[in-house]
Design a protein around this motif. Structure first.
Motif, PDB file in Angstrom:
ATOM      1  N   MET A   1      -5.361   2.816  13.084  1.00 25.86           N
ATOM      2  CA  MET A   1      -5.170   1.508  12.790  1.00 25.86           C
ATOM      3  C   MET A   1      -4.901   1.323  11.222  1.00 25.86           C
ATOM      4  O   MET A   1      -5.971   1.500  10.234  1.00 25.86           O
ATOM      5  N   LEU A   2      -3.974   0.890  10.844  1.00 22.89           N
ATOM      6  CA  LEU A   2      -3.697   0.747   9.383  1.00 22.89           C
ATOM      7  C   LEU A   2      -3.972  -0.753   8.778  1.00 22.89           C
ATOM      8  O   LEU A   2      -3.858  -1.647   9.500  1.00 22.89           O
ATOM      9  N   SER A   3      -4.599  -0.781   7.612  1.00 23.78           N
ATOM     10  CA  SER A   3      -5.199  -2.043   7.242  1.00 23.78           C
ATOM     11  C   SER A   3      -4.661  -2.408   5.906  1.00 23.78           C
ATOM     12  O   SER A   3      -4.633  -3.583   5.481  1.00 23.78           O
ATOM     13  N   TYR A   4      -4.206  -1.325   4.927  1.00 24.15           N
ATOM     14  CA  TYR A   4      -3.851  -1.770   3.546  1.00 24.15           C
ATOM     15  C   TYR A   4      -2.686  -2.661   3.723  1.00 24.15           C
ATOM     16  O   TYR A   4      -1.504  -2.587   4.285  1.00 24.15           O
ATOM     17  N   GLN A   5      -2.585  -3.414   2.690  1.00 21.32           N
ATOM     18  CA  GLN A   5      -1.249  -4.264   2.376  1.00 21.32           C
ATOM     19  C   GLN A   5      -1.059  -4.540   1.100  1.00 21.32           C
ATOM     20  O   GLN A   5      -1.983  -4.855   0.337  1.00 21.32           O
ATOM     21  N   HIS A   6       0.016  -4.047   0.920  1.00 23.40           N
ATOM     22  CA  HIS A   6       0.701  -3.883  -0.551  1.00 23.40           C
ATOM     23  C   HIS A   6       0.564  -5.256  -1.179  1.00 23.40           C
ATOM     24  O   HIS A   6       0.632  -5.341  -2.513  1.00 23.40           O
ATOM     25  N   GLY A   7       0.693  -6.489  -0.625  1.00 22.27           N
ATOM     26  CA  GLY A   7       0.737  -7.856  -1.150  1.00 22.27           C
ATOM     27  C   GLY A   7      -0.540  -7.709  -2.146  1.00 22.27           C
ATOM     28  O   GLY A   7      -0.101  -8.656  -3.122  1.00 22.27           O
ATOM     29  N   PHE A   8      -1.701  -7.270  -1.916  1.00 26.88           N
ATOM     30  CA  PHE A   8      -2.615  -7.172  -2.958  1.00 26.88           C
ATOM     31  C   PHE A   8      -2.267  -6.608  -4.252  1.00 26.88           C
ATOM     32  O   PHE A   8      -2.899  -6.787  -5.129  1.00 26.88           O
ATOM     33  N   HIS A   9      -1.448  -5.490  -4.442  1.00 35.72           N
ATOM     34  CA  HIS A   9      -1.149  -4.809  -5.456  1.00 35.72           C
ATOM     35  C   HIS A   9       0.496  -4.750  -5.811  1.00 35.72           C
ATOM     36  O   HIS A   9       0.426  -4.140  -6.969  1.00 35.72           O
ATOM     37  N   ARG A  45       6.549  -4.095   3.108  1.00 35.51           N
ATOM     38  CA  ARG A  45       7.293  -5.378   3.636  1.00 35.51           C
ATOM     39  C   ARG A  45       8.554  -5.746   2.968  1.00 35.51           C
ATOM     40  O   ARG A  45       9.222  -6.716   3.573  1.00 35.51           O
ATOM     41  N   GLY A  46       8.782  -4.997   1.817  1.00 32.32           N
ATOM     42  CA  GLY A  46       9.871  -5.180   1.069  1.00 32.32           C
ATOM     43  C   GLY A  46      10.306  -6.196   0.068  1.00 32.32           C
ATOM     44  O   GLY A  46      10.738  -6.040  -0.940  1.00 32.32           O
ATOM     45  N   GLY A 119       4.478   1.588   9.496  1.00 36.25           N
ATOM     46  CA  GLY A 119       3.630   1.498  10.597  1.00 36.25           C
ATOM     47  C   GLY A 119       2.723   0.323  10.776  1.00 36.25           C
ATOM     48  O   GLY A 119       2.457   0.146  12.049  1.00 36.25           O
ATOM     49  N   HIS A 120       2.581  -0.271   9.966  1.00 43.05           N
ATOM     50  CA  HIS A 120       1.731  -1.589   9.880  1.00 43.05           C
ATOM     51  C   HIS A 120       2.642  -2.608  10.790  1.00 43.05           C
ATOM     52  O   HIS A 120       3.570  -3.267  10.225  1.00 43.05           O
ATOM     53  N   PRO A 121       1.797  -3.147  11.733  1.00 37.15           N
ATOM     54  CA  PRO A 121       2.959  -4.057  12.586  1.00 37.15           C
ATOM     55  C   PRO A 121       3.281  -5.367  11.752  1.00 37.15           C
ATOM     56  O   PRO A 121       4.430  -5.487  12.044  1.00 37.15           O
ATOM     57  N   ALA A 122       2.344  -5.893  11.183  1.00 35.67           N
ATOM     58  CA  ALA A 122       2.745  -7.132  10.228  1.00 35.67           C
ATOM     59  C   ALA A 122       3.893  -6.929   9.531  1.00 35.67           C
ATOM     60  O   ALA A 122       4.690  -7.772   9.025  1.00 35.67           O
ATOM     61  N   HIS A 140      12.304   2.221  11.110  1.00 38.51           N
ATOM     62  CA  HIS A 140      11.589   2.599  12.178  1.00 38.51           C
ATOM     63  C   HIS A 140      10.344   2.279  11.991  1.00 38.51           C
ATOM     64  O   HIS A 140       9.505   2.209  11.024  1.00 38.51           O
ATOM     65  N   ARG A 141       9.554   1.852  13.241  1.00 42.11           N
ATOM     66  CA  ARG A 141       8.029   1.690  13.170  1.00 42.11           C
ATOM     67  C   ARG A 141       7.557   2.774  13.770  1.00 42.11           C
ATOM     68  O   ARG A 141       7.365   3.072  14.917  1.00 42.11           O
ATOM     69  N   ARG A 142       6.862   3.769  12.913  1.00 38.97           N
ATOM     70  CA  ARG A 142       6.212   4.978  13.342  1.00 38.97           C
ATOM     71  C   ARG A 142       5.443   5.505  12.448  1.00 38.97           C
ATOM     72  O   ARG A 142       5.328   5.044  11.222  1.00 38.97           O
ATOM     73  N   ASP A 143       5.004   6.828  12.778  1.00 35.28           N
ATOM     74  CA  ASP A 143       3.864   7.299  11.656  1.00 35.28           C
ATOM     75  C   ASP A 143       5.017   8.110  10.974  1.00 35.28           C
ATOM     76  O   ASP A 143       5.728   8.916  11.196  1.00 35.28           O
TER      77      ASP A 143
END
Ligand SMILES: C[S@@+](CC[C@H](N)C(=O)[O-])C[C@H]1O[C@@H](n2cnc3c(N)ncnc32)[C@H](O)[C@@H]1O
Length: 277
Positions: A1-9, A45-46, A119-122, A140-143
């Protein structure tokens, strides 16, 4: 389960380093008319809103892109990077930060292609919304680590793989060299750029040792300076099969960004991997 979100950084000093190198690599690929393909294996997320709660919470962008906003750099790499970021902020000051997918999409030509893996759904859902309708881009949504060897070589046989993991799983440092080896077995002359954090624990050392053992032409570049919010002492980049003169351009941009970001406490160092020298 991925939890990192680049929006913080997003827009922090690590992004400045990584995205300046990305601009230089893309400029190199743009020199020839033949189409190229960029594979961005950890896309995020781009696009990031620097006024959103995540960015506000850490304020990291203020110690990164925020320190460059009003500067006029003299190095080609930093100038190009700032030109691209400013292009997303024409009417808004510095509110938007483009992630690696949007930087690549902005610089590419109609004939070039961009393959994104997230890979992170959101983050994946946001990325899809961001690039929808652009026929050059495939998501692609995959590992990422499983996907990478399967995605190379691209049909263009020219291009770049950008690998920018969150290193949430500590074993990723050890796993990386095997993945790179699999990629190189299928695409020996592809350019591969890998980002890594420099933490006090020096977790990146097995990664560098494993990559050096591949005996491929490799440039390693590190930007160091204080960053109290995140505990990072620096940011590193490995570039396998670096293009001609990339080292000179990155050295000029790196030296300049170290000073602009950190004053006398900043340092940019780069070297060719010993095994390949
Ligand atoms: C550092 S961020 C990417 C930032 C982006 N490359 C940029 O420069 O704008 C890393 C991203 O990789 C994703 N990620 C991490 N491990 C992954 C994996 N094993 N498979 C797919 N995505 C992964 C995370 O969800 C996160 O969005």
């Amino acid at each position: 389960m991925l939890s990192y979100q680049h929006g913080f950084h997003a827009g922090g000093f690590a992004d400045v380093h990584k995205h300046t190198a990305l601009c230089l690599l893309l400029d190199h690929l743009l020199r020839k008319p033949a189409p190229f393909c960029v594979i961005d294996s950890h896309a995020g997320r781009g696009r990031y809103d620097l006024t959103a709660p995540q960015a506000e919470k850490t304020g990291e962008w203020r110690h990164g892109i925020g320190r460059l906003t009003d500067t006029a750099p003299s190095s080609d790499g930093l100038r190009r990077y700032l030109e691209i970021v400013r292009g997303f902020n024409v009417a808004t000051g510095m509110q938007v930060y483009p992630g690696s997918p949007m930087i690549a999409a902005r610089m590419m030509r109609p004939t070039d292609r961009l393959i994104l893996v997230e890979g992170h759904p959101a983050e994946h859902a946001a990325l899809i919304r961001e690039v929808r309708g652009d026929p050059r881009i495939h998501v692609h949504r995959r590992d990422s680590f499983e996907a990478l060897p399967a995605l190379v070589p691209p049909e263009e046989r020219r291009g770049l793989v950008l690998i920018d993991p969150s290193y949430e799983i500590k074993s990723e440092y050890e796993r990386m060299p095997g993945v790179i080896e699999a990629v190189l077995r299928r695409w020996a002359n592809g350019i591969i750029a890998i980002w890594y954090p420099i933490l006090p624990e020096l977790r990146h050392e097995p990664l560098l040792a494993g990559i050096e053992a591949l005996s491929q032409p490799t440039l390693i570049a590190e930007l160091t300076g204080p960053d109290p919010e995140r505990g990072l002492s620096g940011t590193g980049l490995v570039v396998i099969n670096p293009p001609w003169q990339f080292d000179e351009h990155l050295a000029a941009a790196g030296t300049e960004m170290a000073t602009l970001l950190f004053g006398d406490a900043g340092r940019h160092a780069q070297w060719i991997s010993e095994a390949a020298a």
